[in-house]
Write a protein that holds these residues in place. Structure first.
Motif, PDB file in Angstrom:
ATOM      1  N   PHE A 407       2.418 -30.846  14.770  1.00 40.84           N
ATOM      2  CA  PHE A 407       2.646 -31.713  15.924  1.00 40.84           C
ATOM      3  C   PHE A 407       2.599 -30.914  17.220  1.00 40.84           C
ATOM      4  N   ILE A 408       3.297 -29.779  17.233  1.00 42.93           N
ATOM      5  CA  ILE A 408       3.344 -28.954  18.445  1.00 42.93           C
ATOM      6  C   ILE A 408       1.948 -28.478  18.828  1.00 42.93           C
ATOM      7  N   SER A 409       1.201 -27.988  17.846  1.00 47.13           N
ATOM      8  CA  SER A 409      -0.155 -27.509  18.109  1.00 47.13           C
ATOM      9  C   SER A 409      -1.071 -28.636  18.577  1.00 47.13           C
ATOM     10  N   LEU A 410      -0.954 -29.805  17.961  1.00 57.33           N
ATOM     11  CA  LEU A 410      -1.809 -30.947  18.312  1.00 57.33           C
ATOM     12  C   LEU A 410      -1.618 -31.363  19.758  1.00 57.33           C
ATOM     13  N   PHE A 411      -0.381 -31.608  20.149  1.00 59.50           N
ATOM     14  CA  PHE A 411      -0.139 -32.125  21.495  1.00 59.50           C
ATOM     15  C   PHE A 411      -0.298 -31.037  22.557  1.00 59.50           C
ATOM     16  N   GLY A 412      -0.088 -29.777  22.181  1.00 59.82           N
ATOM     17  CA  GLY A 412      -0.373 -28.700  23.120  1.00 59.82           C
ATOM     18  C   GLY A 412      -1.853 -28.613  23.438  1.00 59.82           C
ATOM     19  N   ALA A 413      -2.689 -28.653  22.382  1.00 61.39           N
ATOM     20  CA  ALA A 413      -4.140 -28.572  22.586  1.00 61.39           C
ATOM     21  C   ALA A 413      -4.685 -29.824  23.249  1.00 61.39           C
ATOM     22  N   LEU A 414      -4.210 -30.991  22.829  1.00 59.59           N
ATOM     23  CA  LEU A 414      -4.753 -32.256  23.321  1.00 59.59           C
ATOM     24  C   LEU A 414      -4.437 -32.496  24.790  1.00 59.59           C
ATOM     25  N   CYS A 415      -3.193 -32.304  25.174  1.00 59.96           N
ATOM     26  CA  CYS A 415      -2.767 -32.691  26.520  1.00 59.96           C
ATOM     27  C   CYS A 415      -2.764 -31.538  27.514  1.00 59.96           C
ATOM     28  N   LEU A 416      -2.234 -30.383  27.102  1.00 58.43           N
ATOM     29  CA  LEU A 416      -2.040 -29.309  28.063  1.00 58.43           C
ATOM     30  C   LEU A 416      -3.311 -28.520  28.337  1.00 58.43           C
ATOM     31  N   SER A 417      -4.314 -28.590  27.454  1.00 59.88           N
ATOM     32  CA  SER A 417      -5.614 -28.008  27.793  1.00 59.88           C
ATOM     33  C   SER A 417      -6.206 -28.730  28.992  1.00 59.88           C
ATOM     34  N   ALA A 418      -5.962 -30.034  29.067  1.00 54.38           N
ATOM     35  CA  ALA A 418      -6.459 -30.812  30.202  1.00 54.38           C
ATOM     36  C   ALA A 418      -5.549 -30.671  31.415  1.00 54.38           C
ATOM     37  N   LEU A 419      -4.243 -30.945  31.224  1.00 56.84           N
ATOM     38  CA  LEU A 419      -3.303 -30.953  32.342  1.00 56.84           C
ATOM     39  C   LEU A 419      -3.075 -29.567  32.932  1.00 56.84           C
ATOM     40  N   GLY A 420      -3.084 -28.547  32.078  1.00 58.40           N
ATOM     41  CA  GLY A 420      -2.744 -27.212  32.545  1.00 58.40           C
ATOM     42  C   GLY A 420      -3.918 -26.336  32.902  1.00 58.40           C
ATOM     43  N   PRO A 424      -6.484 -28.730  36.936  1.00 55.76           N
ATOM     44  CA  PRO A 424      -6.284 -27.893  38.136  1.00 55.76           C
ATOM     45  C   PRO A 424      -7.566 -27.232  38.622  1.00 55.76           C
ATOM     46  N   ALA A 425      -8.438 -26.805  37.693  1.00 58.16           N
ATOM     47  CA  ALA A 425      -9.704 -26.191  38.095  1.00 58.16           C
ATOM     48  C   ALA A 425     -10.606 -27.215  38.782  1.00 58.16           C
ATOM     49  N   LEU A 426     -10.678 -28.422  38.222  1.00 52.09           N
ATOM     50  CA  LEU A 426     -11.477 -29.483  38.841  1.00 52.09           C
ATOM     51  C   LEU A 426     -10.938 -29.843  40.218  1.00 52.09           C
ATOM     52  N   ILE A 427      -9.632 -29.909  40.353  1.00 49.87           N
ATOM     53  CA  ILE A 427      -9.002 -30.215  41.639  1.00 49.87           C
ATOM     54  C   ILE A 427      -9.348 -29.144  42.670  1.00 49.87           C
ATOM     55  N   LEU A 445     -16.927 -21.905  42.231  1.00 47.16           N
ATOM     56  CA  LEU A 445     -17.564 -22.658  41.159  1.00 47.16           C
ATOM     57  C   LEU A 445     -17.500 -21.907  39.828  1.00 47.16           C
ATOM     58  N   VAL A 446     -17.843 -20.619  39.854  1.00 47.99           N
ATOM     59  CA  VAL A 446     -17.903 -19.852  38.600  1.00 47.99           C
ATOM     60  C   VAL A 446     -16.526 -19.750  37.962  1.00 47.99           C
ATOM     61  N   SER A 447     -15.527 -19.321  38.746  1.00 42.75           N
ATOM     62  CA  SER A 447     -14.193 -19.109  38.184  1.00 42.75           C
ATOM     63  C   SER A 447     -13.597 -20.399  37.641  1.00 42.75           C
ATOM     64  N   ASN A 448     -13.769 -21.497  38.364  1.00 42.06           N
ATOM     65  CA  ASN A 448     -13.160 -22.754  37.929  1.00 42.06           C
ATOM     66  C   ASN A 448     -13.951 -23.436  36.812  1.00 42.06           C
ATOM     67  N   PHE A 449     -15.267 -23.247  36.804  1.00 42.03           N
ATOM     68  CA  PHE A 449     -16.043 -23.785  35.682  1.00 42.03           C
ATOM     69  C   PHE A 449     -15.684 -23.058  34.387  1.00 42.03           C
ATOM     70  N   VAL A 450     -15.396 -21.767  34.480  1.00 40.42           N
ATOM     71  CA  VAL A 450     -14.946 -21.030  33.291  1.00 40.42           C
ATOM     72  C   VAL A 450     -13.639 -21.623  32.773  1.00 40.42           C
ATOM     73  N   LEU A 451     -12.710 -21.916  33.674  1.00 46.01           N
ATOM     74  CA  LEU A 451     -11.429 -22.512  33.272  1.00 46.01           C
ATOM     75  C   LEU A 451     -11.639 -23.903  32.683  1.00 46.01           C
ATOM     76  N   ILE A 452     -12.544 -24.681  33.271  1.00 46.46           N
ATOM     77  CA  ILE A 452     -12.818 -26.019  32.741  1.00 46.46           C
ATOM     78  C   ILE A 452     -13.394 -25.914  31.334  1.00 46.46           C
ATOM     79  N   ILE A 453     -14.312 -24.989  31.126  1.00 46.35           N
ATOM     80  CA  ILE A 453     -14.907 -24.801  29.797  1.00 46.35           C
ATOM     81  C   ILE A 453     -13.848 -24.375  28.790  1.00 46.35           C
ATOM     82  N   VAL A 454     -12.984 -23.419  29.190  1.00 46.38           N
ATOM     83  CA  VAL A 454     -11.901 -22.988  28.297  1.00 46.38           C
ATOM     84  C   VAL A 454     -10.995 -24.166  27.952  1.00 46.38           C
ATOM     85  N   GLY A 455     -10.658 -24.983  28.964  1.00 47.47           N
ATOM     86  CA  GLY A 455      -9.815 -26.147  28.725  1.00 47.47           C
ATOM     87  C   GLY A 455     -10.452 -27.150  27.788  1.00 47.47           C
TER      88      GLY A 455
END
Length: 476
Positions: A407-420, A424-427, A445-455
């Motif tokens: 449960f912890i792993s699921l909701f961490g990956a699902l929600c916090l990859s986007a929210l955290g 923020p990179a897209l913003i 662009l480069v630094s934030n696109f890397v973060l978006i891809i990681v997310g």
């Protein structure tokens, strides 16, 4: 809560604070049709905006000091997640886990800084004192390229949806945690082990009743007690971890990559407190001290990463492959002190369920359900229906998948990859789209696109891995 002038007023939820009004409550300044902004228009807007300082225009009823903000941030980040860190290290190995936790902590801190800076910049341009997370996202996309401006009316609801799913996920984790620790205590005194789902059924009515409390001030004293209990319990857990020498002989230094997505989701769930960041900064007496190299955020995150790395590393070195989803379940069942820790933490997390579920209730009821009902005499009845339904949803999910670490792993990956990470990179990209040129814009662009891809990769791979483990464990 969001006032009419766009000021985000936070709701205190036990260990954390959330800002929860939907972004469509903001009065957006729509871009001109045709989309393109000339450099002169941007320059003139900048000149006018520099005359406004959001920090000087915030009217906070009870501003918090730097130390109070630091304490709130630590409380909001220390919970069931830290108890799951030894299990995360089991999935990654003690070397990979140590390095990975520090790196993820650094990335999370960087993204939080970007979100706070973007909020300040947008507040300065829009001449409002503060914004909440959905509002920052909506205003940022309105400042970005034409494609993103079309998505601006929806991004607030998307952010709210992720926040809602995350809070419901936390409540599911709390149900499993409370039931698991009660079962661990009861099993010692009974000849036959108790079914975990039976323990969940037993606590269902108390969970419903505590979520019928409509005013948080009645839960505040219990929350204070729960915080004290949690701190004492962590100290006792450290005693059990360090009372015997440990060795690396039978421990894995670098685990196979197959377990890394589970580690990634667990660490994100444990470290990220993205929902409380803007409300905390907005309520500070000296918000300028929140950022900076020695600011409140960096001090808090250094302490949090240190504590989580230590708990994960030494907990794993002590219990090895036998470590459970919560390290409390590894404490010796025959010790009265260990039983007291499990019981105290079960009570503390039970109180936290009522506080965390309040966030999900507030978003669901105030932002979406109540406004469609209109004035009617049975509105209070339907509010209790919503409250009960949300508790039942978290209960049924916990009954279906009574596994804490998954449960912890699921909701961490699902929600916090986007929210955290991704949001923020897209913003950041949209906020400075028309205000950066040359090398600065390339770096943006480069630094934030890397973060978006990681997310995105973290969301997809982490969520799919967790779901695969859940299906393999419970539905085959």
């Amino acid at each position: 809560m969001m006032s009419k002038n766009g000021h985000s007023n936070p709701t205190f939820i036990g260990d954390s604070i959330v800002s929860d009004k939907p972004a469509n409550k903001y009065s957006l300044e729509l871009a001109e049709k045709g989309g393109a902004k000339s450099a002169s228009v941007v320059a003139s807007k900048d000149a006018a905006a520099y005359e406004y300082n959001p920090y000087e225009n915030r009217e906070v009823e009870h501003p918090t000091t730097n130390s109070e903000t630091l304490f709130h941030l630590l409380k909001g980040s220390l919970g069931t997640g830290i108890l799951a860190m030894p299990n995360a290290f089991r999935n990654a190995g003690y070397i990979t886990g140590t390095i990975g936790t520090v790196v993820i902590g650094f990335i999370c801190t960087y993204c939080i800084h970007q979100l706070v800076k973007a909020e300040y910049e947008l507040c300065r341009r829009k001449k409002v004192p503060s914004m909440n997370y959905p509002g920052v996202a909506e205003h940022a996309l309105m400042e970005g390229p034409p494609f993103f401006r079309k998505l601006a009316p929806y991004i607030g609801h998307i952010v709210n949806t992720f926040l809602l799913i995350y809070q419901l996920g936390c409540c599911c984790v709390y149900v499993v945690f409370v039931a698991s620790n009660i079962k661990s205590i009861v099993d010692f005194y009974l000849e036959e082990p108790v079914d975990l789902r039976l323990c969940m059924v037993i606590i269902l009515l108390p969970l419903i009743l505590i979520n019928w409390v409509r005013n948080l001030k009645y839960l505040a004293p219990f929350s204070t007690i729960a915080n004290g209990i949690t701190m004492v319990s962590f100290g006792i857990i450290c005693y059990y971890i360090f009372r015997e020498p440990f060795t690396t002989d039978d421990k894995v230094a670098v685990a196979p990559f197959a377990g890394f997505p589970l580690f990634f989701g667990t660490v994100l769930f444990a470290l990220e407190a993205i929902g409380i960041i803007l409300p905390l900064e907005n309520e500070m007496k000296t918000p300028k001290k929140f950022g900076g190299s020695c600011g409140v955020l960096n001090v808090a995150m250094v302490l949090i990463v240190f504590l989580y790395t230590g708990m994960g590393l030494f907990g794993y070195l002590n219990y090895g492959s036998e470590v459970e989803g919560s390290i409390t379940l590894n404490l010796p069942s025959k010790d009265i002190l260990a039983q007291c820790v499990k019981g105290m933490l079960a009570f503390a997390i039970y109180i936290t369920h009522g506080l965390a579920c309040y966030v999900a209730i507030d978003i669901t009821w105030n932002d979406y359900v109540a406004e469609h009902l209109g004035p009617q005499r049975k509105k209070l009845f339907w509010e209790y229906v919503v409250r009960t339904s949300i508790v039942l949803v978290t209960f049924l999910l916990a009954v279906a998948v009574p596994n804490l670490e998954l449960f912890i792993s699921l909701f961490g990956a699902l929600c916090l990859s986007a929210l955290g990470l991704a949001f923020p990179a897209l913003i950041q990209i949209c906020t400075h789209w028309y205000h950066r040129e040359g090398v600065a814009k390339v770096w943006l662009l480069v630094s934030n696109f890397v973060l978006i891809i990681v997310g995105i990769l973290g969301l997809i791979i982490g969520t799919s891995t967790s779901l695969s483990e859940i299906i393999a464990t419970f539905f085959k």
